[in-house]
Design a protein around this motif. Structure first.
Motif, PDB file in Angstrom:
ATOM      1  N   GLY A   1       0.799  -1.230   0.000  1.00  0.00           N
ATOM      2  CA  GLY A   1       0.000   0.000   0.000  1.00  0.00           C
ATOM      3  C   GLY A   1       0.824   1.268   0.000  1.00  0.00           C
ATOM      4  N   ILE A   2       1.975   1.236  -0.684  1.00  0.00           N
ATOM      5  CA  ILE A   2       2.833   2.420  -0.706  1.00  0.00           C
ATOM      6  C   ILE A   2       2.192   3.483  -1.602  1.00  0.00           C
ATOM      7  N   SER A   3       2.053   4.705  -1.080  1.00  0.00           N
ATOM      8  CA  SER A   3       1.563   5.854  -1.864  1.00  0.00           C
ATOM      9  C   SER A   3       2.457   7.056  -1.573  1.00  0.00           C
TER      10      SER A   3
ATOM     11  N   GLU B   1      -1.964  -3.710  10.223  1.00  0.00           N
ATOM     12  CA  GLU B   1      -3.017  -2.887   9.625  1.00  0.00           C
ATOM     13  C   GLU B   1      -2.827  -1.410   9.935  1.00  0.00           C
ATOM     14  N   VAL B   2      -1.735  -1.078  10.604  1.00  0.00           N
ATOM     15  CA  VAL B   2      -1.475   0.301  10.989  1.00  0.00           C
ATOM     16  C   VAL B   2      -0.539   0.939   9.971  1.00  0.00           C
ATOM     17  N   PRO B   3      -0.979   1.985   9.240  1.00  0.00           N
ATOM     18  CA  PRO B   3      -0.103   2.613   8.239  1.00  0.00           C
ATOM     19  C   PRO B   3       1.006   3.436   8.899  1.00  0.00           C
ATOM     20  N   ILE B   4       2.117   3.537   8.198  1.00  0.00           N
ATOM     21  CA  ILE B   4       3.275   4.283   8.662  1.00  0.00           C
ATOM     22  C   ILE B   4       3.573   5.372   7.640  1.00  0.00           C
TER      23      ILE B   4
ATOM     24  N   THR C   1       3.261   6.977   2.475  1.00  0.00           N
ATOM     25  CA  THR C   1       2.456   6.197   3.427  1.00  0.00           C
ATOM     26  C   THR C   1       2.499   4.728   2.999  1.00  0.00           C
ATOM     27  N   TYR C   2       2.762   3.816   3.958  1.00  0.00           N
ATOM     28  CA  TYR C   2       2.832   2.380   3.649  1.00  0.00           C
ATOM     29  C   TYR C   2       2.375   1.590   4.865  1.00  0.00           C
ATOM     30  N   THR C   3       2.135   0.308   4.666  1.00  0.00           N
ATOM     31  CA  THR C   3       1.685  -0.591   5.731  1.00  0.00           C
ATOM     32  C   THR C   3       2.584  -1.823   5.735  1.00  0.00           C
ATOM     33  N   PRO C   4       3.239  -2.174   6.869  1.00  0.00           N
ATOM     34  CA  PRO C   4       4.072  -3.373   6.924  1.00  0.00           C
ATOM     35  C   PRO C   4       3.213  -4.639   6.776  1.00  0.00           C
ATOM     36  N   GLU C   5       3.808  -5.654   6.248  1.00  0.00           N
ATOM     37  CA  GLU C   5       3.102  -6.924   6.098  1.00  0.00           C
ATOM     38  C   GLU C   5       2.773  -7.500   7.480  1.00  0.00           C
TER      39      GLU C   5
END
Length: 625
Positions: free
Chosen positions: A161-163, A214-217, A207-211
């Motif tokens: 989910g990298i944006s 569910e918490v974006p970073i 903005t991305y989410t680790p595998e």
């Protein structure tokens, strides 16, 4: 014998080493999934077994943390087996600590064991690094800057989910979205930015989410400023009049941008140099140049400015066109223009206008156009030869109004001239003889003779306007004086009338007071007319059996109801409009009227003024000024 012993010893050592190597030939690689956990949870052990020995590995089992896993497959020499062991509960106290496991197997009938470890780290395990580069950080308005973004997964866990959003560059719309990266994987892309009218700041946010989470970073790339280059030379060109020596142009050059411009050169449309030496203009600096154009034919002069801005980029700009015509002697030009009424304005709104053109110069005039301020273009004449020319046009004027006609013409080299004529459109019972309207030629450029005619006509018009204004003021003054004279005559008549009925003023006699009756009314001084309600003045009325004598009395006998008495120099009072008297006397006639008239007192001389002293004192106080 001694060398043989040494050789035997070496052979024995090599055989022992080979046996040991065969016994330790199995290789084990462990990996926990997930490798990072932020709290207690379930994990899996991924075990990779590689058999590098000469014997098959059999009866393989893995134990540890209270778990026992039997691997049914055997591992042949030179083979590799992947063994996923799932369902391992990891508590928080196990995070960031080695987890011990024991692998057991048989090899060529011999039982063997190997202790292995694996670790689950505390945290997300994800780590991104991103950069943004630009091919240049300065550009002029409309210039392009190419931005390149690079994203690298430097962590141990995959991210999804990298944006990426760069608001000042592309607004709130993400430049990329829904990109996934495995550990060690890299992603890059480029985006062109067009410079506007000011500098901008590029500050990308990822903005991305680790595998497994569910918490974006959020990750921010350090900002950089993209500056607008504004190399701008403002060139103000002034074209002088055409003389026998040519047309002189004055160029005022100012650097009103934000870049120093060097190696400045200016040329005309034919490539002729305006300045021989190159020069530099810093921000705010000015320079003035002059350039003379001599030509035998009409030219459209345009100046081109070239230079180099502060970023070593070429600068170029061009001015507008300036038309230059050959010189012509003003004494060769002479033209008069007039509009006359050939037929008065008709009820249907039409009228005929006769135009008179007289070319008194030495050259023909070209491109003549006659216009009216409301009707527009009326006639076009390609060429006007020397001499006079007359023609009539029927115009739909509509209603009576002043008309303004203009004549535009050019001389043989194209210099423009404008002439103006005025005509009043009005109804007439019969057609009147044409009356010439004032000619007011108004030349934009050209002959001095046309300018002199226009100057004289403008002076005449100014004098006419002044005379008209003075006439209006004289009429107003005449009206005022006439009104004053009329009022003076009227006042003189009134004074003469009073003078005719008066005598030489005399001092009033002393009032005789009546004992006990201070406010006694002299009935013979005032009477009230029974019909008009007026007060009798000078001649008291006497009652009669018939009212006819009353009607025969003249109006001058009565004091008006609204009177105001003014005292003159002789002590007498004259009647003027004012408030009515508060008191007056009435005659109490007897029950039967006498057949003959008898006065209550001696009748005074009609020419004598009315003696106001017979009036009650209280009336005198209220009615005198």
């Amino acid at each position: 014998m001694k060398p043989n012993r040494i050789a035997a010893i070496l052979i024995i050592v090599l055989l022992s080493f080979s046996l040991c190597s065969a016994a330790l030939a199995a290789q084990f690689v462990t990996e926990m999934s997930p490798a990072y956990m932020q709290a207690a949870g379930e994990a899996s052990l991924k075990l990779t077994i590689t058999n590098d020995s000469d014997f098959t590995m059999e009866n393989i089992s893995v134990s540890g943390l209270g778990y026992l896993y039997n691997i049914p497959d055997s591992v042949a020499p030179g083979s590799t087996v992947y063994c996923p062991l799932s369902g391992i509960m990891i508590t928080e106290d196990m995070l960031n600590k080695p987890l011990e496991f024991t692998v057991s197997w048989t090899e060529n009938g011999e039982a063997k064991t190997k202790n292995i470890t694996a670790t689950v780290s505390l945290g997300s395990g994800a780590a991104l690094e991103a950069t943004r580069t630009a091919d240049r950080t300065q550009a002029p308005t409309g210039g392009q800057i190419m931005l390149t973004y690079t994203i690298r997964n430097t962590g141990a866990a995959a991210v999804k989910g990298i944006s990426l959003v760069d608001k000042k560059i592309a607004g709130s719309t993400p430049l990329i979205k829904d990109v996934s990266l495995l550990p060690g994987q890299e992603y890059f892309f480029s985006h062109p930015f067009i410079m506007g009218s000011g500098y901008v700041t590029s500050a990308p946010v990822i903005t991305y989410t680790p595998e497994g989470s569910e918490v974006p970073i959020t990750y921010s790339i350090p900002p950089i400023d993209l500056l607008m280059i504004n190399p701008k030379l403002e060139v103000d060109v002034t074209q002088g009049p055409t003389t026998p020596d040519g047309t002189v142009f004055t160029l005022n050059i100012e650097n009103n941008g934000n870049q120093t411009i060097s190696k400045i050169s200016i040329t005309d449309e034919l490539g002729n140099k305006v300045n021989e030496e190159l020069f530099v203009l810093t921000v705010g600096e000015k320079r003035t140049l002059t350039y003379t154009v001599v030509t035998d034919a009409t030219r459209n002069i345009r100046f081109t400015i070239k230079g180099v801005d502060g970023t070593k980029q070429p600068y170029e700009d061009t001015t507008k066109k300036f038309e230059v015509r050959p010189y012509i002697d003003p004494d060769l030009i002479g033209l008069s223009f007039g509009a006359f009424s050939a037929k008065a304005l008709q009820p249907d709104g039409t009228m005929k206008v006769r135009f008179h053109l007289n070319n008194t110069g030495s050259v023909p005039m070209h491109n003549l156009t006659i216009r009216e301020i409301e009707l527009g273009e009326l006639k076009i004449i390609d060429e006007l030869p020397l001499g006079e020319s007359d023609f009539e046009l029927e115009l739909n004027v509509g209603e009576p109004r002043p008309m303004v006609f203009t004549l535009d013409a050019t001389d043989p080299v194209g210099n423009p001239y404008t002439f103006t004529s005025y005509l009043n459109a009005a109804y007439l019972k019969t057609d009147s003889a044409p009356v010439a309207s004032p000619l007011l030629p108004d030349t934009d450029s050209g002959s001095d003779g046309a300018k002199k005619i226009g100057s004289i006509s403008e002076t005449l018009l100014t004098l006419l306007i002044i005379i008209a204004v003075l006439t209006v003021f004289a009429g107003i003054a005449l009206c005022v004086l006439t009104e004053k004279e009329r009022r003076a005559k009227r006042g003189h008549k009134k004074s003469q009338s009073r003078a005719d009925s008066s005598v030489t003023p005399r001092r009033p006699e002393k009032r005789r007071e009546m004992p006990g009756r201070e406010f006694a009314v002299k009935s013979e001084a005032y009477e009230k007319h029974t019909r008009s309600g007026g007060i009798v003045r000078e001649k008291p009325l006497q009652p009669y059996l018939s009212s006819r004598p009353l009607r025969e009395q003249i109006d001058e006998q009565y004091v008006p109801r609204n009177v105001k008495l003014k005292k003159d120099g002789g002590g007498n009072y004259t009647a003027r409009p004012g408030p009515a008297p508060e008191h007056y006397g009435e005659i109490n006639a007897p029950g039967t009227a006498p057949r003959t008239q008898s006065a209550a007192r001696e009748r005074p001389d009609p020419q004598l003024p009315f003696e106001i002293r017979n009036r009650p004192r209280h009336m005198e106080r209220h009615d005198t000024e």
